[in-house]
Design a protein around this motif. Structure first.
Motif, PDB file in Angstrom:
ATOM      1  N   ARG A 253      52.711 -20.233  30.206  1.00 56.61           N
ATOM      2  CA  ARG A 253      51.651 -20.428  29.207  1.00 56.61           C
ATOM      3  C   ARG A 253      51.151 -21.867  29.266  1.00 56.61           C
ATOM      4  O   ARG A 253      51.933 -22.816  29.132  1.00 56.61           O
ATOM      5  CB  ARG A 253      52.159 -20.083  27.807  1.00 56.61           C
ATOM      6  N   ILE A 254      49.835 -22.004  29.480  1.00 56.97           N
ATOM      7  CA  ILE A 254      49.219 -23.323  29.633  1.00 56.97           C
ATOM      8  C   ILE A 254      48.010 -23.410  28.712  1.00 56.97           C
ATOM      9  O   ILE A 254      47.194 -22.480  28.640  1.00 56.97           O
ATOM     10  CB  ILE A 254      48.779 -23.575  31.090  1.00 56.97           C
TER      11      ILE A 254
ATOM     12  N   LYS B  98      46.920 -18.500  29.729  1.00 60.52           N
ATOM     13  CA  LYS B  98      46.423 -19.767  30.279  1.00 60.52           C
ATOM     14  C   LYS B  98      44.979 -19.944  29.830  1.00 60.52           C
ATOM     15  O   LYS B  98      44.099 -19.180  30.229  1.00 60.52           O
ATOM     16  CB  LYS B  98      46.527 -19.784  31.807  1.00 60.52           C
ATOM     17  N   THR B  99      44.733 -20.953  29.012  1.00 50.05           N
ATOM     18  CA  THR B  99      43.405 -21.127  28.429  1.00 50.05           C
ATOM     19  C   THR B  99      42.962 -22.582  28.528  1.00 50.05           C
ATOM     20  O   THR B  99      43.768 -23.497  28.625  1.00 50.05           O
ATOM     21  CB  THR B  99      43.389 -20.701  26.945  1.00 50.05           C
ATOM     22  N   ILE B 100      41.639 -22.753  28.471  1.00 47.23           N
ATOM     23  CA  ILE B 100      41.045 -24.090  28.377  1.00 47.23           C
ATOM     24  C   ILE B 100      40.010 -24.045  27.265  1.00 47.23           C
ATOM     25  O   ILE B 100      39.212 -23.113  27.183  1.00 47.23           O
ATOM     26  CB  ILE B 100      40.422 -24.530  29.724  1.00 47.23           C
TER      27      ILE B 100
ATOM     28  N   TRP C 273      53.286 -23.253  23.945  1.00 45.62           N
ATOM     29  CA  TRP C 273      52.943 -23.193  25.358  1.00 45.62           C
ATOM     30  C   TRP C 273      54.030 -23.866  26.178  1.00 45.62           C
ATOM     31  O   TRP C 273      54.808 -24.674  25.662  1.00 45.62           O
ATOM     32  CB  TRP C 273      51.604 -23.900  25.610  1.00 45.62           C
ATOM     33  N   ASP C 274      54.071 -23.543  27.465  1.00 47.12           N
ATOM     34  CA  ASP C 274      54.956 -24.247  28.388  1.00 47.12           C
ATOM     35  C   ASP C 274      54.382 -25.617  28.739  1.00 47.12           C
ATOM     36  O   ASP C 274      55.124 -26.581  28.935  1.00 47.12           O
ATOM     37  CB  ASP C 274      55.156 -23.434  29.672  1.00 47.12           C
TER      38      ASP C 274
ATOM     39  N   ALA D 173      51.015 -31.721  20.089  1.00 45.02           N
ATOM     40  CA  ALA D 173      52.122 -32.415  20.754  1.00 45.02           C
ATOM     41  C   ALA D 173      53.466 -31.782  20.442  1.00 45.02           C
ATOM     42  O   ALA D 173      54.424 -31.938  21.211  1.00 45.02           O
ATOM     43  CB  ALA D 173      52.130 -33.887  20.354  1.00 45.02           C
ATOM     44  N   THR D 174      53.551 -31.059  19.324  1.00 47.15           N
ATOM     45  CA  THR D 174      54.822 -30.430  18.947  1.00 47.15           C
ATOM     46  C   THR D 174      54.927 -28.987  19.437  1.00 47.15           C
ATOM     47  O   THR D 174      55.951 -28.342  19.218  1.00 47.15           O
ATOM     48  CB  THR D 174      54.973 -30.425  17.413  1.00 47.15           C
ATOM     49  N   ARG D 175      53.891 -28.482  20.113  1.00 50.84           N
ATOM     50  CA  ARG D 175      53.858 -27.062  20.473  1.00 50.84           C
ATOM     51  C   ARG D 175      54.256 -26.803  21.913  1.00 50.84           C
ATOM     52  O   ARG D 175      54.088 -25.684  22.412  1.00 50.84           O
ATOM     53  CB  ARG D 175      52.462 -26.461  20.208  1.00 50.84           C
ATOM     54  N   SER D 176      54.734 -27.829  22.614  1.00 45.72           N
ATOM     55  CA  SER D 176      55.125 -27.647  24.017  1.00 45.72           C
ATOM     56  C   SER D 176      56.110 -28.725  24.426  1.00 45.72           C
ATOM     57  O   SER D 176      56.009 -29.872  23.970  1.00 45.72           O
ATOM     58  CB  SER D 176      53.893 -27.714  24.920  1.00 45.72           C
ATOM     59  N   ASP D 177      57.063 -28.360  25.283  1.00 41.54           N
ATOM     60  CA  ASP D 177      57.961 -29.366  25.849  1.00 41.54           C
ATOM     61  C   ASP D 177      57.220 -30.280  26.811  1.00 41.54           C
ATOM     62  O   ASP D 177      57.526 -31.465  26.926  1.00 41.54           O
ATOM     63  CB  ASP D 177      59.119 -28.691  26.585  1.00 41.54           C
TER      64      ASP D 177
END
Length: 973
Positions: free
Chosen positions: A158-159, A210-212, A233-234, A264-268
């Motif tokens: 997930r991007i 995967k979205t932009i 997201w990943d 910033a808190t939603r992905s490693d």
């Protein structure tokens, strides 16, 4: 033997079906979540996600044990299916070191410096990095290299990419054509379509993996922000991240900053991109660093390079010129002087003595309206006329009369109205430049012009007059500005890159100066007016003078020359700006160090002050003094020194500017494969697919061109289903064959062909490890044999008589489910007995036997019963081998784990100390102060607790390996 742990690559039985584990993670409440793909004939390639604890409680979850693997014969010629089965498992093996395995193979003319951000990120416990390379060096490509590496490691399912609306299409195309990463473009229209498809309770950001999306689309809708807070997201990428820094300049920027802090808190993994990452304020830059690592900075106003040096990469053109010269030619820049016409001189003469007593009495330094008028006049008389009329409108409607101001502006208004195109000297010189100097006719679709202007009225004039005066057809001159909807901006940018489009001249305002690739069909850029900002000047030039530009960039600066006293000083100052931009390009890097205000609007204010003082020489002397410390600065981590000037804001001294360590070399490795190259693997796999389809009465429509390593293929149904999940603009038309090639240069030619044919996508796709076709073939290889089976290859040579080699794949993940030890083990027996002769890496055995490279006859011999007895012994031997690998890994990681623990203890102490200092100076009532202090201390504790938990999970290995018996190699006695 200990029970096998769940790990990527494991096969499980769940809900009466068999699944292959692709990745593991944790739910918001800490439960283990497993992402799987179906491997049974019934499931096909259905993807699913299970909560392990829930399925175990229902009694429907079982990890398959290797010693119970059924040994089966392979009837395929030359053991083709067994080799593909082995290869598919090899391709699912996750790299566990920091070396690059795929990113450097993407469809680009990759340069060493572009690999360094990925290498730096992969060495981190988690990949959170600011890529702050200068304009035109390829930050999008550097980001794609890192994302490719993470996808290869199973950490990029997930991007989310967040960028400016003008960059949506460009970013999407780069990621797909060069890296096979299919981003779904969620502009304002697309999000509404998704919302119409899903129920009101569903999260629109769960619909695509995967979205932009545009930052402005997200920040303006409370509902989107709610969706974001409940999605993860990943990988999250924030492009042009300077727009989301906390700069406290209006509601719009604070909205963006709040949104970015949520993301910033939603992905490693968090990747920030910007060529202008700071505005000279420590607090603003600290906000970006805190997004990456909330533990790094205790005091946003005072921190050192040591606190943040691991969080960013910063290089300029001068730092990488040796690499860059291979692809980008040195730009040719010239000033083009335009002598003012008589009617223009009347305006300049009046401006020189213009007195606006009421307006100027209220003006701050550097903001006299006369300067604003001169600036607009240097753009165009039309822009100046608009400025005058707008001011008159406000003055006439004001509560306080200003008769002197109104009278002065009313004298100026008719003089500006009288200036038409024929009296507009700069416009006439532009026509001469285009027609005579460049001999440009607009007939060559590969020779297009970019014209920049900072004023909308100047833009409107140029769009209206250029087509007529240059005898160009309708649609040849098109504007691009920030007031256009995102869909319209996207359309214009696409048209400018497509040869069959009528568009020949793009007249752009500053909305086009950030990030856009305008160099595909254009190498000529004209500054119709000079921006009073070096940062803006650099951004504009970077649209055509950038990585991938095949021709020499030609840049022209139009300068109006006037006889009027005072205007000469303005011209001198503009020439200073042009010279300093060139100097930055050659030997400094960042043009913002000349004025040290680090913000385009603030730079404009500084130039306005110099114009009003008529002090061109003083301005240049101040710029030279500011830049002096940077003239000898080395490449590398100099961003901190830019920010603080080597003497302010931290403990870094001026000497540290030269003390940056050189970038380490980038380690590249090649994943082990049974096949000599990707083409041979694809060719063999498609041969197997063709035979399988023929057995079902179907035919594979395939045309291979082996000499070119190219193929054309009508996608079978299961492959077509994968493409159906991709954005429409990335899919081949229904009924049309896919065309794929392993040659990056062939793809580049296809991209150029697409521009000639007015096509949004090239007809050719890049065939490499991350392409969906290769992924599909890998999944088909994994299901070549039924559930919990391993093929037996009866070899008649290379092995000793009676020799048995059992091939096992072993995985041990960390506590986050990420494989940190992955070993392919060959357990060797010399005969039918149960004594293990050796345990060695499978790669060594495969090389010795030349598996995949040497043709072995398949005699169809029966499977010896003794092999079944040896399974358990082989599994135990491999288990012990993996445990030894585990101990070596723990021994290697222990110092790093202790170092991380010590670092966090030190940083926590620093933040608590800073908290005490802040509240000691707080003058608010004690009750209010104590309540706020308790809340802040709790936030610090939670922040460090979360970070410590992450570090422990990443650096703590599970106790037992997952083992899979993949194949058996045997030679009869």
């Amino acid at each position: 033997m200990s029970a096998a742990v769940l790990a990527p690559g494991a096969r499980i039985e769940c809900r009466s079906a068999e699944w292959l584990v692709r990745s593991l993670g944790r739910s918001s409440d800490g439960q283990q979540v497993v992402d799987v793909v179906g491997v049974s004939a019934f499931l096909g390639e259905k993807e699913a996600r299970f909560i392990v604890e829930v399925e175990q409680a229902a009694g429907s979850f079982k990890v398959l044990q290797p010693e119970a693997t059924e040994l089966v014969a392979d009837p395929s010629p030359q053991y083709r299916d067994s080799l593909l089965f082995l290869e598919a498992h090899l391709r699912r093996t996750v790299p566990t070191d920091g070396s690059l395995v795929v990113g450097h193979l993407a469809a680009m003319d990759v340069m060493d410096f572009q690999l360094q951000p990925a290498a730096k990120a992969l060495a981190m416990p988690r990949q959170r990095l600011l890529i702050a390379d200068a304009v035109g060096l390829g930050k999008t490509l550097e980001c794609g290299i890192l994302c490719s590496e993470l996808i290869r490691r199973g950490r990029g399912k997930r991007i989310l990419v967040v960028t400016t609306k003008s960059m949506l299409v460009q970013f999407q195309k780069e990621f797909w054509t060069r890296f096979s990463i299919p981003l779904v473009r969620l502009d304002s229209e697309a999000i509404q379509k998704v919302r119409a498809k899903v129920s009101s309770s569903q999260n629109v950001f769960h619909y695509y993996d995967k979205t932009i999306v545009s930052i402005d689309t997200l920040k303006n809708d409370r509902e989107y922000r709610c969706y974001l807070e409940n999605a993860s997201w990943d990988i999250i990428v924030i492009d042009e991240c300077q727009n989301v820094a906390e700069r406290a300049k209006g509601a719009q920027k604070s909205q963006r900053a709040r949104l970015a802090n949520r993301l910033a808190t939603r992905s490693d993994t968090l990747i920030l991109l910007s060529a202008t990452p700071h505005d000279g304020k420590a607090e603003s830059f600290a906000s970006l660093m805190n997004m990456l690592d909330a533990t790094a900075i205790a005091n946003p106003s005072h921190y050192t390079k040591e606190d943040i040096k691991d969080l960013y990469v910063r290089r300029f053109r001068k730092d990488v010129i040796a690499d860059l010269r291979k692809t980008v030619k040195e730009r040719e820049s010239r000033d083009v002087e335009c002598q003012a016409s008589e009617r223009e001189e009347r305006v300049f003469a009046l401006l020189a003595d213009l007195k606006l007593p009421d307006t100027d009495a209220k003006a701050k330094a550097g903001q006299l309206f006369r300067t604003t008028l001169a600036k607009s006049m240097l753009s165009s008389p039309m822009a100046a006329l608009e400025t005058v009329r707008n001011r008159l409108k406000r003055l006439r409607a004001g509560a306080t009369p200003a008769p002197a101001d109104i009278a002065a502006l009313e004298r100026l208004e008719p003089l500006l109205e009288a200036i038409g195109a024929e009296d507009f000297s700069k416009y006439q010189r532009l026509l001469q430049l285009i027609r005579s100097d460049w001999n440009w006719t607009g007939k060559d679709p590969k020779d297009r012009l970019v014209i920049f202007t900072g004023r909308r009225e100047s833009q409107r004039f140029l769009v209206e007059h250029l087509a007529l005066d240059l005898n160009l057809p309708k649609g040849a001159v098109v504007p691009l500005d920030g007031a256009m909807p995102d869909v319209e901006q996207t359309k214009v940018v696409e048209q400018f890159a497509q040869e069959k489009e009528a568009l020949r001249i793009l007249v752009a305002t500053e909305v086009a100066s950030e990030g856009l690739n305008l160099h595909y069909l254009s190498h000529r850029l004209v500054h119709f007016d000079i921006p009073w900002s070096l940062m803006t000047l650099q951004q504009r030039n970077g649209r055509i003078d950038r990585y991938g530009q095949p021709q020499q960039p030609q840049i022209r600066y139009l300068l109006t020359a006037s006889r009027s006293e005072g205007m000469g000083d303005t011209e001198k100052i503009l020439r200073v700006l042009i010279r300093k931009d060139a100097q930055a390009q050659q030997n400094i890097g960042d043009p913002s160090v000349f004025l040290r205000v680090f913000d385009p609007a603030a730079e404009e204010t500084e130039i306005e002050k110099a114009v009003e003082a008529g002090d061109a020489s003083g301005l240049e002397a101040r710029m030279e003094a500011n830049a002096a410390p940077y003239l000898e600065a080395s490449a590398g981590d100099g961003l901190f020194d830019e920010l603080f000037g080597g003497s302010e804001g931290g403990d870094t001294s001026a000497g540290d500017v030269m003390a940056d360590e050189p970038a380490p070399g980038v380690q590249r490795s090649q994943a082990f494969s049974l096949f000599p190259n990707l083409w041979s693997y694809v060719e063999r796999s498609l041969e197997a697919v063709s035979e399988q389809m023929e057995r079902r009465g179907e035919k594979l429509d395939l045309k291979p061109y082996p000499a070119e390593e190219r193929l054309e293929l009508s996608p079978p149904k299961d492959l077509q289903r994968r493409y159906d999940r991709y954005p429409r603009e990335l899919q081949p038309p229904r009924g049309q064959r896919l065309a794929l090639s392993t040659d990056p240069e062939a793809l580049q030619r296809a991209l150029e062909q697409a521009r000639r044919q007015d096509s949004a996508r090239p007809e050719l796709e890049y065939l490499w490890d991350l392409h969906p076709l290769v992924d599909w073939l890998g999944d088909r290889g994994l299901i070549a044999f039924a559930r919990h089976q391993a093929p037996v290859l009866q070899l008649s040579e290379e092995l000793d008589p009676g020799e048995v080699v059992m091939v096992l794949q072993g995985t041990i993940p960390n506590q986050r489910g990420v494989p940190v030890v992955q070993e392919w083990v060959a357990v060797r027996f010399t005969g039918s007995g149960l004594r293990v002769a050796a345990v060695e890496p499978f790669a060594a055995v495969a090389e010795r036997l030349q598996l995949g490279r040497h043709s072995y006859a398949n005699p169809g011999a029966p499977i010896a019963d003794s092999l079944k007895q040896q399974r358990k012994v082989a599994v135990d031997a491999a288990h012990q081998y993996l445990l030894e690998c585990r101990e070596r890994w723990k021994e290697r990681m222990q110092p790093e784990l202790e170092s991380q623990r010590e670092r966090l203890r030190r940083l926590r102490g620093r933040q608590i100390e800073q908290l005490e200092l802040a509240y000691a100076a707080d003058q608010r009532p004690r009750q209010i102060k104590d309540k706020k202090r308790t809340a802040d201390q709790k936030a610090i504790e939670e922040r460090f607790k979360d970070h410590e938990r992450f570090v422990e999970e990443v650096m703590t290995i599970e106790p037992a390996p997952y083992l899979k018996l993949v194949a058996v190699l045997h030679r009869e006695a």
